[in-house]
Each structure stands twice: as C-alpha cells, then as structure tokens.
Scaffold this active site. Structure first.
Site, mmCIF file in Angstrom:
data_model
loop_
_atom_site.group_PDB
_atom_site.id
_atom_site.type_symbol
_atom_site.label_atom_id
_atom_site.label_comp_id
_atom_site.label_asym_id
_atom_site.label_seq_id
_atom_site.Cartn_x
_atom_site.Cartn_y
_atom_site.Cartn_z
ATOM 1 N N ASN A 16 0.816 -1.283 0.068
ATOM 2 C CA ASN A 16 0.044 -0.042 -0.002
ATOM 3 C C ASN A 16 0.789 1.337 0.065
ATOM 4 O O ASN A 16 2.105 1.088 0.471
ATOM 5 C CB ASN A 16 -0.908 -0.095 1.216
ATOM 6 C CG ASN A 16 -1.785 -1.092 1.472
ATOM 7 O OD1 ASN A 16 -2.417 -1.614 0.268
ATOM 8 N ND2 ASN A 16 -2.026 -1.633 2.679
ATOM 9 N N ASP A 18 1.162 4.620 2.068
ATOM 10 C CA ASP A 18 0.437 5.095 3.263
ATOM 11 C C ASP A 18 0.380 6.470 3.184
ATOM 12 O O ASP A 18 1.118 7.174 3.014
ATOM 13 C CB ASP A 18 1.241 4.793 4.368
ATOM 14 C CG ASP A 18 1.409 3.295 4.790
ATOM 15 O OD1 ASP A 18 0.437 2.604 4.187
ATOM 16 O OD2 ASP A 18 2.141 2.851 5.697
ATOM 17 N N ALA A 45 2.971 -6.797 3.844
ATOM 18 C CA ALA A 45 4.257 -7.459 3.129
ATOM 19 C C ALA A 45 5.444 -6.557 2.758
ATOM 20 O O ALA A 45 6.583 -7.044 2.942
ATOM 21 C CB ALA A 45 3.517 -8.354 1.883
ATOM 22 N N ASN A 47 6.257 -3.884 3.804
ATOM 23 C CA ASN A 47 7.036 -3.442 5.267
ATOM 24 C C ASN A 47 8.017 -4.473 5.329
ATOM 25 O O ASN A 47 9.156 -4.254 6.001
ATOM 26 C CB ASN A 47 6.075 -3.050 6.377
ATOM 27 C CG ASN A 47 5.189 -1.672 6.043
ATOM 28 O OD1 ASN A 47 5.588 -1.085 5.006
ATOM 29 N ND2 ASN A 47 4.166 -1.673 6.753
ATOM 30 N N LEU A 226 3.602 -9.249 22.394
ATOM 31 C CA LEU A 226 2.621 -8.475 23.520
ATOM 32 C C LEU A 226 3.041 -7.034 23.822
ATOM 33 O O LEU A 226 2.770 -6.571 24.757
ATOM 34 C CB LEU A 226 3.059 -9.367 24.999
ATOM 35 C CG LEU A 226 3.042 -10.864 24.921
ATOM 36 C CD1 LEU A 226 3.548 -11.349 26.288
ATOM 37 C CD2 LEU A 226 1.554 -11.044 24.800
ATOM 38 N N GLY A 227 3.445 -6.452 22.801
ATOM 39 C CA GLY A 227 3.891 -5.097 22.585
ATOM 40 C C GLY A 227 4.655 -4.585 23.911
ATOM 41 O O GLY A 227 5.943 -5.184 23.747
ATOM 42 N N LYS A 229 5.234 -5.382 26.554
ATOM 43 C CA LYS A 229 5.419 -6.630 27.621
ATOM 44 C C LYS A 229 6.452 -7.662 26.894
ATOM 45 O O LYS A 229 6.956 -8.519 27.604
ATOM 46 C CB LYS A 229 4.249 -7.182 27.866
ATOM 47 C CG LYS A 229 3.191 -6.438 28.707
ATOM 48 C CD LYS A 229 1.854 -7.379 29.292
ATOM 49 C CE LYS A 229 0.882 -6.425 29.727
ATOM 50 N NZ LYS A 229 -0.418 -7.367 30.038
ATOM 51 N N ASP A 257 5.723 -5.455 11.586
ATOM 52 C CA ASP A 257 6.086 -5.858 10.435
ATOM 53 C C ASP A 257 7.810 -5.862 10.464
ATOM 54 O O ASP A 257 8.314 -6.671 9.923
ATOM 55 C CB ASP A 257 5.777 -4.703 9.344
ATOM 56 C CG ASP A 257 4.460 -4.663 8.927
ATOM 57 O OD1 ASP A 257 3.574 -5.820 9.207
ATOM 58 O OD2 ASP A 257 3.564 -3.752 8.597
ATOM 59 N N LYS A 290 10.531 6.034 15.153
ATOM 60 C CA LYS A 290 10.592 7.085 14.169
ATOM 61 C C LYS A 290 9.360 7.280 13.507
ATOM 62 O O LYS A 290 8.477 6.118 13.434
ATOM 63 C CB LYS A 290 11.445 6.575 13.109
ATOM 64 C CG LYS A 290 12.998 6.616 13.587
ATOM 65 C CD LYS A 290 13.783 6.078 12.465
ATOM 66 C CE LYS A 290 15.239 5.940 12.782
ATOM 67 N NZ LYS A 290 16.071 5.301 11.887
#
Length: 317
Positions: A16, A18, A45, A47, A226-227, A229, A257, A290
């Site tokens: 895509n 962005d 994909a 990324n 888990l971000g 975590k 990604d 970033k």
C-alpha cells in the site's frame, strides 16, 4: 546476528501507499482535527520485505500493484531497497492499495485501507518466484490476501521444504487444520492469538498457554507479540518471554512488520529461537522511535549498535 549471509527471503502479501496525518489526538465521530501530512510506502508484506532487505538479505516480494502513479512510486521505493520484483504483478487499469493513517501524540493509530489490487491476488502469482523452489528460502506470508494464496504456500512448503512464517494478520478466517503442521513459525499478537486458540491472552502466562496450544496443533514455533510486555514463545526446547526494549514510542504503525521481517533473517543467523526473537524485538523497538512505516524500519547496523547498548535476558515462565 552471527553470520554475514542473511539468506534469501520471500515475502507474500499486500503493498500500500501510506497517507499519514500526524495529529495531537485521534478524532471522535464528527470531529475535525488538523495535523501534518506525509506519504510513504506501506502494506504489511511490503514493510516486512523492506525490513528484511535492510538486514542485508536477498528479498523477493510477491504482491500486486496497479499501473497508476502510486504503483510507480511503490516500485521505485522497493528498488531503492534492492528488493526483487520479478513476482510483483502490475495490473493494467488496477488501483494500488492505499492506507489512510492517523497517528496521535501518544503514538496511537487509526487506520483504514482501500485494498485495491491486493484483494485479487491468486495462487498463480507465486509461479514467477523462483526462490519458492529452494529449501534454503525463508517465506513470510500475512493474511491480508485471499486464503487460496496462503493455502498454496502451505502446499509448496510441503513439496519443497522451505521455512514458512505466518504473520496471522488480519485473522479473519480460521486456517484449515491440515495447514498447521506446515507452519514453521506463527507470530500472532494477543488478539490474534486469542482468535486462533480461544484463549484470552491477558498476560505473559496466558500468552505462553496460547503458544503451547499452537504447538499442540502442529506449529513448530509460536511467538505471541505482547507490545511493551515483550514476546512470549514456545518451541521444541520449552517456553519463555523475551522482554521488550524500553524506548519512547513515536509511531507504532510498522512495529509488527519490523519484527516479522527481521525475524525471518535472524532465524538463519542466530543459534536459538529466543536469540532470533530478541534481535527482532530490537528492530521493532527501533521502528517505533521514528514516524511512518517503511521510513521507520532500521538497518542492520542500527540494530547491532542498539543491541550493544542494551542487556536483556530471557525470563522462563
């Protein structure tokens, strides 16, 4: 990473353009907000392909682009990162996918996607990608494309024996039971893991439980992201949690990604699954510092330098 040869990576899925608006806060229904606009390459994909290429890997992207101006712009961006586009089909009269993204001051995002020609991918798109016939190839696929393409990749995995990584996003339809043992690595987030296993993932312990459930279905290695975590995992050696690196987030759009693209490379270079996950975690951490998607993806040199200043271990659960 321990080796100078990061291998051959094939990434299958969406591309895509962005269009991003950086705002102070995400709008409520009926509210207009003002912000700063930017455009950059994106799509899961795409990324992941860029993330792997910036680790020094030979990367082939299987995707679809329109023959519009956005498609031309995307092709140039891929060329800038040295990505092979032999299997990236340009559709005459087609519209390249576009993502509309808002990012607030706390790095929260709101995203809408016009799929364009991505939705028309089919198994024949895989035919032009020669590395899919090599056992030495590592393949990443996401689920923003028709299920028939994913299923054909699983069949090729059985026929050829390459390494297959599934990033199960978006997890809309259940995978067929026969496909599970053909997946070498699966990398859902908490929500996707819950949808795949029926286990509510709310902490590290339940993430481990979900990872073990995926292993029981036949998946060889499972990593639940888990971000902040970290990443919970289960493989043939046991289970654990790789802690997240502590950074100040600016934009989390491409974190997943970055993780998946770099993990594909790290699996060929690191001695253990936890070591590969830690390297991928470092790339994901750098990406959120970033703005933008592909513009935020770090190079191999940046990740190595970052790891030199960090000391993180594996917590066994």
């Amino acid at each position: 990473m321990k080796t100078a040869d990061p291998g051959t990576i094939v990434v299958v899925g969406t591309s895509n353009l962005d269009l991003t608006l950086k705002v102070a806060h995400l709008p409520q229904s009926g509210e207009t907000v003002l912000g700063d606009y930017s455009r950059a390459g994106g799509g899961k994909a795409a990324n992941q392909a860029v993330a792997a290429a910036r680790m020094g890997a030979e990367v082939h992207l299987v995707t679809r682009l329109g023959d519009d101006a956005n498609g031309g712009e995307m092709r140039q961006l891929f060329a800038d990162d040295g990505i092979h586009l032999d299997a990236a089909k340009t559709v005459p009269g087609g519209t390249t996918g576009v993502a509309l993204i808002m990012v607030d001051a706390a790095a929260n995002t709101m995203i809408g996607v016009a799929e364009g020609v991505n939705r028309f991918m089919d198994p024949s798109d895989l035919d032009q990608c020669a590395p899919l016939r090599s056992t030495d190839t590592t393949v990443i696929v996401e689920l923003g494309i028709p299920a028939a393409v994913v299923e054909r990749l699983c069949e090729l995995r059985k026929e050829v024996g390459f390494t297959l990584i599934l990033n199960p996003a978006p997890y809309v339809n259940p995978l067929p039971d026969w496909s599970w043992p053909l997946l070498d690595v699966v990398t859902p987030n908490e929500i996707e893991a819950g949808m795949m296993t029926g286990i509510a993932v709310v902490d590290e312990a339940t993430a481990i439980e979900a990872a073990l459930d995926l292993r029981a279905r036949g998946v060889k290695r499972a990593a639940i992201t888990l971000g902040a975590k970290g990443v919970a995992f289960a493989d043939e050696t046991g289970t654990g949690v790789i802690p997240a690196f502590q950074v100040t987030a600016v934009d989390t759009t491409a974190a997943s990604d970055a993780f998946n693209g770099v993990l594909a490379v790290a699996l060929t270079a690191e001695p253990t699954f936890p070591a590969a996950l830690r390297f991928a975690n470092a790339a994901a951490a750098l990406s959120v510092t970033k703005p933008g998607a592909q513009s935020s993806l770090p190079t191999r040199t940046e990740v190595l330098k970052f790891l030199e200043t960090e000391r993180m271990g594996t917590l066994n659960v």
